[in-house]
Design an enzyme around this catalytic site. Structure first.
Site, PDB file in Angstrom:
ATOM      1  N   ARG A   2       0.829  -1.217   0.000  1.00  0.00           N
ATOM      2  CA  ARG A   2       0.000   0.000   0.000  1.00  0.00           C
ATOM      3  C   ARG A   2       0.854   1.254   0.000  1.00  0.00           C
ATOM      4  O   ARG A   2       0.401   2.313  -0.445  1.00  0.00           O
ATOM      5  CB  ARG A   2      -0.967   0.000   1.195  1.00  0.00           C
ATOM      6  CG  ARG A   2      -1.942  -1.173   1.201  1.00  0.00           C
ATOM      7  CD  ARG A   2      -2.713  -1.297  -0.123  1.00  0.00           C
ATOM      8  NE  ARG A   2      -3.746  -2.307  -0.065  1.00  0.00           N
ATOM      9  CZ  ARG A   2      -3.608  -3.577  -0.405  1.00  0.00           C
ATOM     10  NH1 ARG A   2      -2.431  -4.012  -0.837  1.00  0.00           N
ATOM     11  NH2 ARG A   2      -4.626  -4.418  -0.333  1.00  0.00           N
ATOM     12  N   CYS A  15      14.526  28.103  19.838  1.00  0.00           N
ATOM     13  CA  CYS A  15      14.001  29.349  19.271  1.00  0.00           C
ATOM     14  C   CYS A  15      12.550  29.556  19.694  1.00  0.00           C
ATOM     15  O   CYS A  15      12.100  30.687  19.890  1.00  0.00           O
ATOM     16  CB  CYS A  15      14.083  29.316  17.743  1.00  0.00           C
ATOM     17  SG  CYS A  15      15.747  29.358  17.051  1.00  0.00           S
ATOM     18  N   GLY A  74       3.043   7.824  26.193  1.00  0.00           N
ATOM     19  CA  GLY A  74       1.852   8.150  25.422  1.00  0.00           C
ATOM     20  C   GLY A  74       2.121   8.484  23.973  1.00  0.00           C
ATOM     21  O   GLY A  74       1.430   8.011  23.069  1.00  0.00           O
ATOM     22  N   CYS A 128       1.090  14.599  33.566  1.00  0.00           N
ATOM     23  CA  CYS A 128      -0.214  13.975  33.347  1.00  0.00           C
ATOM     24  C   CYS A 128      -0.827  13.507  34.664  1.00  0.00           C
ATOM     25  O   CYS A 128      -2.050  13.473  34.806  1.00  0.00           O
ATOM     26  CB  CYS A 128      -0.072  12.780  32.399  1.00  0.00           C
ATOM     27  SG  CYS A 128       0.491  13.204  30.744  1.00  0.00           S
ATOM     28  N   CYS A 153      19.692  32.968  19.191  1.00  0.00           N
ATOM     29  CA  CYS A 153      19.473  31.685  19.874  1.00  0.00           C
ATOM     30  C   CYS A 153      20.827  31.085  20.278  1.00  0.00           C
ATOM     31  O   CYS A 153      21.712  30.926  19.425  1.00  0.00           O
ATOM     32  CB  CYS A 153      18.730  30.714  18.970  1.00  0.00           C
ATOM     33  SG  CYS A 153      18.552  29.055  19.687  1.00  0.00           S
ATOM     34  N   ASP A 187       8.345  14.175  28.150  1.00  0.00           N
ATOM     35  CA  ASP A 187       7.338  15.022  28.782  1.00  0.00           C
ATOM     36  C   ASP A 187       7.945  16.062  29.721  1.00  0.00           C
ATOM     37  O   ASP A 187       7.287  16.528  30.648  1.00  0.00           O
ATOM     38  CB  ASP A 187       6.328  14.167  29.560  1.00  0.00           C
ATOM     39  CG  ASP A 187       6.995  13.321  30.649  1.00  0.00           C
ATOM     40  OD1 ASP A 187       8.228  13.402  30.804  1.00  0.00           O
ATOM     41  OD2 ASP A 187       6.272  12.582  31.333  1.00  0.00           O
ATOM     42  N   ASP A 211      14.045   4.681  27.028  1.00  0.00           N
ATOM     43  CA  ASP A 211      13.140   5.003  28.138  1.00  0.00           C
ATOM     44  C   ASP A 211      13.586   4.200  29.359  1.00  0.00           C
ATOM     45  O   ASP A 211      13.853   3.002  29.237  1.00  0.00           O
ATOM     46  CB  ASP A 211      11.688   4.657  27.783  1.00  0.00           C
ATOM     47  CG  ASP A 211      10.679   5.326  28.703  1.00  0.00           C
ATOM     48  OD1 ASP A 211      10.798   5.173  29.937  1.00  0.00           O
ATOM     49  OD2 ASP A 211       9.755   5.993  28.198  1.00  0.00           O
ATOM     50  N   ARG A 268      -3.720   5.193  27.921  1.00  0.00           N
ATOM     51  CA  ARG A 268      -3.330   5.908  26.707  1.00  0.00           C
ATOM     52  C   ARG A 268      -2.064   5.362  26.039  1.00  0.00           C
ATOM     53  O   ARG A 268      -1.830   5.635  24.864  1.00  0.00           O
ATOM     54  CB  ARG A 268      -3.098   7.394  27.018  1.00  0.00           C
ATOM     55  CG  ARG A 268      -1.922   7.627  27.968  1.00  0.00           C
ATOM     56  CD  ARG A 268      -1.954   8.972  28.663  1.00  0.00           C
ATOM     57  NE  ARG A 268      -0.828   9.108  29.600  1.00  0.00           N
ATOM     58  CZ  ARG A 268      -0.811   8.550  30.806  1.00  0.00           C
ATOM     59  NH1 ARG A 268      -1.830   7.823  31.226  1.00  0.00           N
ATOM     60  NH2 ARG A 268       0.233   8.725  31.594  1.00  0.00           N
ATOM     61  N   THR A 279      14.759  17.474  29.194  1.00  0.00           N
ATOM     62  CA  THR A 279      15.125  16.466  28.202  1.00  0.00           C
ATOM     63  C   THR A 279      14.922  16.993  26.792  1.00  0.00           C
ATOM     64  O   THR A 279      15.748  16.759  25.901  1.00  0.00           O
ATOM     65  CB  THR A 279      14.299  15.186  28.413  1.00  0.00           C
ATOM     66  OG1 THR A 279      14.494  14.702  29.747  1.00  0.00           O
ATOM     67  CG2 THR A 279      14.715  14.109  27.426  1.00  0.00           C
TER      68      THR A 279
END
Length: 248
Positions: free
Chosen positions: A11, A173, A38, A186, A243, A127, A59, A70, A131
């Site tokens: 496909r 920036c 998530g 969360c 920057c 999150d 992770d 989620r 990081t």
């Protein structure tokens, strides 16, 4: 590609913009995904299903029962296991031919620089701002495009920061690293489950486009999603000449 691959990716191959040449680019590509929660869950699953040949997943967290609302790469049976390893298992079930390196670690600046320089594209699915800025610095240093996403409550955002062009802004920036930003978790603010799927899938889509060199990326644009109204807004973002990251 062998007959099995031609069938699996048929496909994609049918699309004039991709074809066999584009699919081969995916098979040869190396992608770094930072975060298997998530955003990282749908992003990693779509990268694997699309045939990205080499995926490194970073992770150091473990699967918790509260994640399962989620974080679709994980299951009830894998609660307590490391997220990187759990996601690798889910990716292998979808596409066992993809090489997935699961790194259970929290990468510091030196480690990020090492991982980023061997990647074609980096997906920031973390999150926290610390990081995100560390990932951005590594991507700017090694001129590797970065696909960034974030979701909290009913709001999402996604953009691409591509340092291969001097005209493009970097993450700093947009969110200067010397400014104070409060990380919103969360666990205290909540998050509407499907939105991480929407944004994570868009991160995967942008990564695939960058690898194949098709279409127009989100470089220089920030997409904002209001999940309650289900409305997208697009904001132009420019490079800052002062920057400290990309203009240094």
């Amino acid at each position: 590609m062998d007959d099995s691959q031609l069938l699996r990716y048929s496909r994609h191959i049918l699309l004039d913009e991709i074809g066999i040449e584009g699919q081969q680019k995916l098979l040869d590509a190396r992608v770094l995904v930072i975060g298997a929660g998530g955003l990282g869950s749908p992003a990693a699953l779509y990268l694997a299903s699309a045939g990205v040949g080499h995926i490194t997943l970073v992770d150091d967290d473990e699967v918790d029962l509260t994640n399962l609302q989620r974080q679709i790469a994980h299951t009830t049976e894998r609660v307590g296991r490391k997220k990187a390893e759990s996601a690798r298992e889910a990716m292998a079930q979808i596409n066992p031919a993809v090489e997935v390196l699961a790194l259970v670690e929290r990468a510091d600046d030196a480690r990020l620089a090492e991982l980023v320089q061997s990647a074609d594209v980096v997906l920031d699915c973390t999150d926290n701002f610390k990081t995100r800025h560390a990932v951005n610095r590594a991507c700017v240093q090694h001129r590797v495009p970065l696909v960034s996403g974030a979701v909290i409550r009913f709001d999402g955002q996604v953009s691409v920061f591509d340092p291969r062009s001097a005209e493009n802004p970097c993450y700093s920036c947009l969110f200067p690293q010397d400014q104070a930003f409060e990380d919103v978790a969360c666990s205290t603010m909540g998050v509407f489950a499907p939105l991480v799927g929407v944004v994570g899938a868009m991160q995967a889509a942008e990564a695939l486009k960058l690898i194949m060199g098709i279409g127009e990326s989100l470089a220089g644009r920030l997409l904002l999603l209001d999940g309650l109204r289900m409305e997208w807004s697009s904001i132009r973002i420019g490079r800052h000449d002062t920057c400290p990251v990309c203009a240094a």
